[in-house]
Design a protein around this motif. Structure first.
Motif, PDB file in Angstrom:
ATOM      1  N   TYR A  63       0.810  -1.217   0.000  1.00  0.00           N
ATOM      2  CA  TYR A  63       0.000   0.000   0.000  1.00  0.00           C
ATOM      3  C   TYR A  63       0.844   1.269   0.000  1.00  0.00           C
ATOM      4  CZ  TYR A  63      -4.039  -2.954   0.524  1.00  0.00           C
ATOM      5  OH  TYR A  63      -5.012  -3.889   0.291  1.00  0.00           O
ATOM      6  N   ALA A  64       2.039   1.211   0.546  1.00  0.00           N
ATOM      7  CA  ALA A  64       2.919   2.381   0.482  1.00  0.00           C
ATOM      8  C   ALA A  64       3.301   2.694  -0.963  1.00  0.00           C
ATOM      9  CB  ALA A  64       4.177   2.135   1.320  1.00  0.00           C
ATOM     10  N   ARG A  65       3.434   1.663  -1.778  1.00  0.00           N
ATOM     11  CA  ARG A  65       3.754   1.871  -3.189  1.00  0.00           C
ATOM     12  C   ARG A  65       2.515   2.336  -3.964  1.00  0.00           C
ATOM     13  NH1 ARG A  65       8.816  -0.991  -3.482  1.00  0.00           N
ATOM     14  NH2 ARG A  65       8.820  -1.358  -5.725  1.00  0.00           N
ATOM     15  N   ILE A  66       1.380   1.780  -3.606  1.00  0.00           N
ATOM     16  CA  ILE A  66       0.135   2.211  -4.230  1.00  0.00           C
ATOM     17  C   ILE A  66      -0.125   3.693  -3.932  1.00  0.00           C
ATOM     18  CG2 ILE A  66      -2.380   1.931  -4.078  1.00  0.00           C
ATOM     19  CD1 ILE A  66      -1.831  -1.100  -3.667  1.00  0.00           C
ATOM     20  N   ALA A  67       0.218   4.125  -2.725  1.00  0.00           N
ATOM     21  CA  ALA A  67      -0.020   5.518  -2.328  1.00  0.00           C
ATOM     22  C   ALA A  67       0.724   6.508  -3.208  1.00  0.00           C
ATOM     23  CB  ALA A  67       0.381   5.720  -0.867  1.00  0.00           C
ATOM     24  N   LEU A  68       1.835   6.104  -3.774  1.00  0.00           N
ATOM     25  CA  LEU A  68       2.585   6.994  -4.658  1.00  0.00           C
ATOM     26  C   LEU A  68       1.817   7.305  -5.939  1.00  0.00           C
ATOM     27  CD1 LEU A  68       6.182   5.451  -4.314  1.00  0.00           C
ATOM     28  CD2 LEU A  68       5.273   7.495  -3.201  1.00  0.00           C
ATOM     29  N   ARG A  69       0.773   6.526  -6.225  1.00  0.00           N
ATOM     30  CA  ARG A  69      -0.013   6.720  -7.447  1.00  0.00           C
ATOM     31  C   ARG A  69      -1.433   7.164  -7.129  1.00  0.00           C
ATOM     32  NH1 ARG A  69       0.073   1.188  -9.805  1.00  0.00           N
ATOM     33  NH2 ARG A  69      -1.063   2.135 -11.528  1.00  0.00           N
ATOM     34  N   ARG A  70      -1.602   7.816  -5.998  1.00  0.00           N
ATOM     35  CA  ARG A  70      -2.960   8.203  -5.571  1.00  0.00           C
ATOM     36  C   ARG A  70      -3.617   9.199  -6.522  1.00  0.00           C
ATOM     37  NH1 ARG A  70       0.089  10.252  -1.226  1.00  0.00           N
ATOM     38  NH2 ARG A  70      -0.921   8.738   0.161  1.00  0.00           N
ATOM     39  N   LYS A  71      -2.828   9.907  -7.312  1.00  0.00           N
ATOM     40  CA  LYS A  71      -3.425  10.842  -8.265  1.00  0.00           C
ATOM     41  C   LYS A  71      -3.909  10.147  -9.536  1.00  0.00           C
ATOM     42  CE  LYS A  71      -0.758  14.879  -6.779  1.00  0.00           C
ATOM     43  NZ  LYS A  71       0.206  15.943  -7.186  1.00  0.00           N
ATOM     44  N   THR A  72      -3.487   8.912  -9.735  1.00  0.00           N
ATOM     45  CA  THR A  72      -3.833   8.166 -10.951  1.00  0.00           C
ATOM     46  C   THR A  72      -4.888   7.108 -10.704  1.00  0.00           C
ATOM     47  OG1 THR A  72      -1.602   8.490 -11.838  1.00  0.00           O
ATOM     48  CG2 THR A  72      -2.907   6.701 -12.792  1.00  0.00           C
ATOM     49  N   ILE A  73      -4.750   6.367  -9.600  1.00  0.00           N
ATOM     50  CA  ILE A  73      -5.625   5.218  -9.344  1.00  0.00           C
ATOM     51  C   ILE A  73      -7.003   5.694  -8.902  1.00  0.00           C
ATOM     52  CG2 ILE A  73      -5.989   3.183  -7.904  1.00  0.00           C
ATOM     53  CD1 ILE A  73      -2.895   2.969  -7.766  1.00  0.00           C
ATOM     54  N   ARG A  74      -8.016   5.246  -9.620  1.00  0.00           N
ATOM     55  CA  ARG A  74      -9.401   5.607  -9.310  1.00  0.00           C
ATOM     56  C   ARG A  74     -10.313   4.380  -9.176  1.00  0.00           C
ATOM     57  NH1 ARG A  74      -7.330   9.313  -7.872  1.00  0.00           N
ATOM     58  NH2 ARG A  74      -7.451  11.495  -8.510  1.00  0.00           N
ATOM     59  N   ARG A  75      -9.752   3.189  -9.362  1.00  0.00           N
ATOM     60  CA  ARG A  75     -10.572   1.973  -9.359  1.00  0.00           C
ATOM     61  C   ARG A  75      -9.725   0.823  -8.828  1.00  0.00           C
ATOM     62  NH1 ARG A  75     -11.547  -1.650 -13.872  1.00  0.00           N
ATOM     63  NH2 ARG A  75     -13.616  -2.628 -13.827  1.00  0.00           N
ATOM     64  N   VAL A  76     -10.284   0.077  -7.888  1.00  0.00           N
ATOM     65  CA  VAL A  76      -9.562  -1.047  -7.276  1.00  0.00           C
ATOM     66  C   VAL A  76     -10.405  -2.309  -7.427  1.00  0.00           C
ATOM     67  CG1 VAL A  76      -8.589  -1.997  -5.151  1.00  0.00           C
ATOM     68  CG2 VAL A  76      -8.466   0.482  -5.586  1.00  0.00           C
ATOM     69  N   VAL A  77      -9.870  -3.274  -8.163  1.00  0.00           N
ATOM     70  CA  VAL A  77     -10.493  -4.590  -8.289  1.00  0.00           C
ATOM     71  C   VAL A  77      -9.888  -5.477  -7.196  1.00  0.00           C
ATOM     72  CG1 VAL A  77     -10.876  -6.585  -9.786  1.00  0.00           C
ATOM     73  CG2 VAL A  77     -10.812  -4.267 -10.765  1.00  0.00           C
ATOM     74  N   LEU A  78     -10.702  -5.900  -6.250  1.00  0.00           N
ATOM     75  CA  LEU A  78     -10.231  -6.606  -5.062  1.00  0.00           C
ATOM     76  C   LEU A  78     -10.880  -7.986  -4.988  1.00  0.00           C
ATOM     77  CD1 LEU A  78      -8.819  -6.737  -2.275  1.00  0.00           C
ATOM     78  CD2 LEU A  78     -10.767  -5.472  -1.337  1.00  0.00           C
ATOM     79  N   LEU A  79     -10.039  -9.024  -5.005  1.00  0.00           N
ATOM     80  CA  LEU A  79     -10.518 -10.394  -4.920  1.00  0.00           C
ATOM     81  C   LEU A  79      -9.931 -11.070  -3.690  1.00  0.00           C
ATOM     82  CD1 LEU A  79      -9.569  -9.789  -8.150  1.00  0.00           C
ATOM     83  CD2 LEU A  79     -10.883 -11.890  -8.450  1.00  0.00           C
ATOM     84  N   ILE A 105     -17.114   3.745   0.886  1.00  0.00           N
ATOM     85  CA  ILE A 105     -16.444   3.570  -0.398  1.00  0.00           C
ATOM     86  C   ILE A 105     -17.502   3.172  -1.421  1.00  0.00           C
ATOM     87  CG2 ILE A 105     -14.679   2.303  -1.675  1.00  0.00           C
ATOM     88  CD1 ILE A 105     -13.440   1.592   1.091  1.00  0.00           C
ATOM     89  N   PRO A 106     -17.618   3.899  -2.537  1.00  0.00           N
ATOM     90  CA  PRO A 106     -18.583   3.497  -3.574  1.00  0.00           C
ATOM     91  C   PRO A 106     -18.159   2.181  -4.230  1.00  0.00           C
ATOM     92  CG  PRO A 106     -17.228   5.324  -4.336  1.00  0.00           C
ATOM     93  CD  PRO A 106     -16.892   5.135  -2.885  1.00  0.00           C
ATOM     94  N   ALA A 143     -10.065   9.579  -3.874  1.00  0.00           N
ATOM     95  CA  ALA A 143     -11.358   8.997  -4.237  1.00  0.00           C
ATOM     96  C   ALA A 143     -11.156   7.810  -5.172  1.00  0.00           C
ATOM     97  CB  ALA A 143     -12.232  10.059  -4.900  1.00  0.00           C
ATOM     98  N   PHE A 144     -11.829   6.709  -4.874  1.00  0.00           N
ATOM     99  CA  PHE A 144     -11.749   5.535  -5.745  1.00  0.00           C
ATOM    100  C   PHE A 144     -13.034   4.736  -5.626  1.00  0.00           C
ATOM    101  CE2 PHE A 144     -10.381   4.038  -1.639  1.00  0.00           C
ATOM    102  CZ  PHE A 144     -10.836   2.741  -1.543  1.00  0.00           C
ATOM    103  N   VAL A 145     -13.282   3.924  -6.645  1.00  0.00           N
ATOM    104  CA  VAL A 145     -14.411   3.008  -6.627  1.00  0.00           C
ATOM    105  C   VAL A 145     -13.864   1.603  -6.427  1.00  0.00           C
ATOM    106  CG1 VAL A 145     -14.424   2.685  -9.138  1.00  0.00           C
ATOM    107  CG2 VAL A 145     -16.502   2.277  -7.821  1.00  0.00           C
ATOM    108  N   LEU A 146     -14.594   0.794  -5.659  1.00  0.00           N
ATOM    109  CA  LEU A 146     -14.160  -0.553  -5.309  1.00  0.00           C
ATOM    110  C   LEU A 146     -14.967  -1.579  -6.093  1.00  0.00           C
ATOM    111  CD1 LEU A 146     -12.419  -2.262  -3.241  1.00  0.00           C
ATOM    112  CD2 LEU A 146     -14.490  -2.306  -1.822  1.00  0.00           C
ATOM    113  N   VAL A 147     -14.256  -2.570  -6.646  1.00  0.00           N
ATOM    114  CA  VAL A 147     -14.893  -3.705  -7.317  1.00  0.00           C
ATOM    115  C   VAL A 147     -14.559  -4.944  -6.492  1.00  0.00           C
ATOM    116  CG1 VAL A 147     -15.231  -4.932  -9.495  1.00  0.00           C
ATOM    117  CG2 VAL A 147     -14.447  -2.547  -9.516  1.00  0.00           C
TER     118      VAL A 147
END
Length: 264
Positions: A63-79, A105-106, A143-147
């Protein structure tokens, strides 16, 4: 609006919003030490899902690496695997929102013409494998949407087909939630988990459920990763004997990053 409320707040992670924020932020800060904006933009991650005191520090490496892209990531597919409710296929929720002590979280609940994809809120109601990831995502991203998909009885190929359909572009990341071996003595667990991680690094999609409770979504991810030429990197691994548990009966954890080739 239908809300899936937090089920394991107060047991797997703090229920108080301030305590949860402080705890997650501390783990992210420790994991981000030395990271810069030069970290490759990975497409997928394997993350553990035990209580935060056991596996949170390992999950935070991703998640620390994901945080570096917080301006880009808007959708998370979680399985993640189902632990409480049996499901045939991959269960999408009927809820429009998932809630934690940190807010709502939407949810995007994909209604695709795929027989292995079923609507089943019961599979999500008490499932911790997805929920424990949410506070990290809420603190790491904007802000992100969760799948969210709870994976039950399915083949790796069925999982891979759904994953490919939801793959998206740079705005989307794919997370697979899984712990490794369960309830072996410390040294035996290290041996088993080391062999499992060797398979993951080799993109060998033949992990079984004794090696990883989320073997089905893990294998699905490995199939897609191999097809798409992703490169796996082990960010960290440990077990509960290293964190907050005894060493006679431990659970294994790992964080693995999957990076797309430069021309993807």
């Amino acid at each position: 609006m239908t809300v899936r409320r937090a089920a394991v707040a107060g047991s797997f992670y703090p229920a108080d919003p301030t305590d949860l924020t402080d705890s997650v932020d501390a783990m992210l800060a420790q994991a981000s030490a030395g990271l810069t904006g030069e970290v490759p933009a990975a497409k997928a991650y394997l993350v553990p899902h035990a209580g935060h005191i056991y596996s949170g520090a390992t999950a935070a490496l991703a998640y620390a690496r994901i945080a570096l892209r917080r301006k880009t990531i808007r959708r998370v597919v979680l399985l993640g695997p189902t632990h409480r409710v049996p499901v045939d296929g991959l269960a999408r929720p009927c809820s429009s929102v998932f809630e934690t002590p940190l807010g709502r979280i939407p949810v995007e609940s994909p209604n695709l013409p795929m027989p292995q994809l079923v609507a089943d809120s019961g599979a999500h109601e008490w499932e911790h494998s997805l929920e424990v990831q949410l506070p990290f995502l809420q603190r790491a991203l904007q802000a992100f949407v969760l799948v969210p998909l709870a994976v039950g009885r399915a083949t790796p190929e069925q999982v891979a087909d759904v994953m490919e359909t939801l793959w998206g572009g740079p705005e989307t990341i794919v997370l697979v939630s899984s712990d490794l071996s369960h309830y072996h003595a410390y040294d035996e667990a290290r041996r088993i988990d080391g062999a499992t991680l060797d398979r993951i690094m080799a993109m060998d999609a033949h992990i079984d459920h004794q090696q990883a409770c989320g073997a089905t979504p893990v294998n699905g991810l490995l199939l897609v990763a191999k097809r798409r030429g992703l490169k796996p990197t082990l960010l960290g691994a440990c077990n509960s004997g290293d964190t907050a548990g005894e060493k006679n009966k431990v659970v294994g954890y790992a964080a693995v990053e999957f990076t797309e080739p430069p021309d993807a």
